[in-house]
Motif scaffolding. Structure first.
Motif: not given
Length: 161
Positions: A53-76
């Motif tokens: 689930d963590t890996g899948r969510d990290l992949l989702r963040v990579l593909r759908t989140t803007a670069v400036e928001e990724r740090e927080t989204a990846a930590a979450d």
């Protein structure tokens, strides 16, 4: 000759009590190993699910989140499935080779989280290499888990050092 009869009775009582105590000890050990097997199997499954689930969510963040928001989204995403908490329980209940394999997965997913914060979503070779690395770590964890489960089924419990 009157002492032979009470002595035989006493010896019979002692042998019976000893055999009962030995049988109780064996039954207790068998039940303890069965419970340990149940706990570890549940824990290992929980860790594998959290990892996926963590890996899948990290992949989702990579593909759908803007670069400036990724740090927080990846930590979450990294914290969202209790991978760390489950890993700590593995440290308590599992043998050392399973603990080490769980730690490698955790570190691999931490590297994946760091990658997600700065990577280009189209960076296929690096992303594929990272997926392969995490997959290989998962395979090592699963093999360590299988060895542990086989040893428990054989009747021997091992604990982390």
């Amino acid at each position: 000759m009157s002492w032979i009869s009470p002595l035989s009775a006493l010896l019979g009582v002692l042998l019976g009590a000893g055999a009962t105590a030995l049988a109780d000890r064996r039954r207790w050990r068998r039940e303890a190993i069965t419970r340990l097997l149940e706990l570890r199997t549940e824990l290992y499954t929980e860790y594998l699910v959290a990892m996926e689930d963590t890996g899948r969510d990290l992949l989702r963040v990579l593909r759908t989140t803007a670069v400036e928001e990724r740090e927080t989204a990846a930590a979450d995403a990294f914290a969202g499935f209790n991978l760390g908490g489950t890993r700590q329980r593995i440290h308590v209940l599992a043998p050392l080779d399973v603990v080490r394999a769980a730690d490698e997965i955790f570190r691999g997913l931490r590297r994946a989280s760091d990658y997600v914060t700065t990577a280009d979503a189209q960076d296929s070779p690096a992303l594929l290499a990272l997926k392969d690395e995490v997959g290989a770590l998962r395979d090592r964890f699963q093999e360590a888990v299988r060895r542990d489960v086989r040893s428990l089924l054989a009747g021997s419990a091992s604990w982390s050092a």
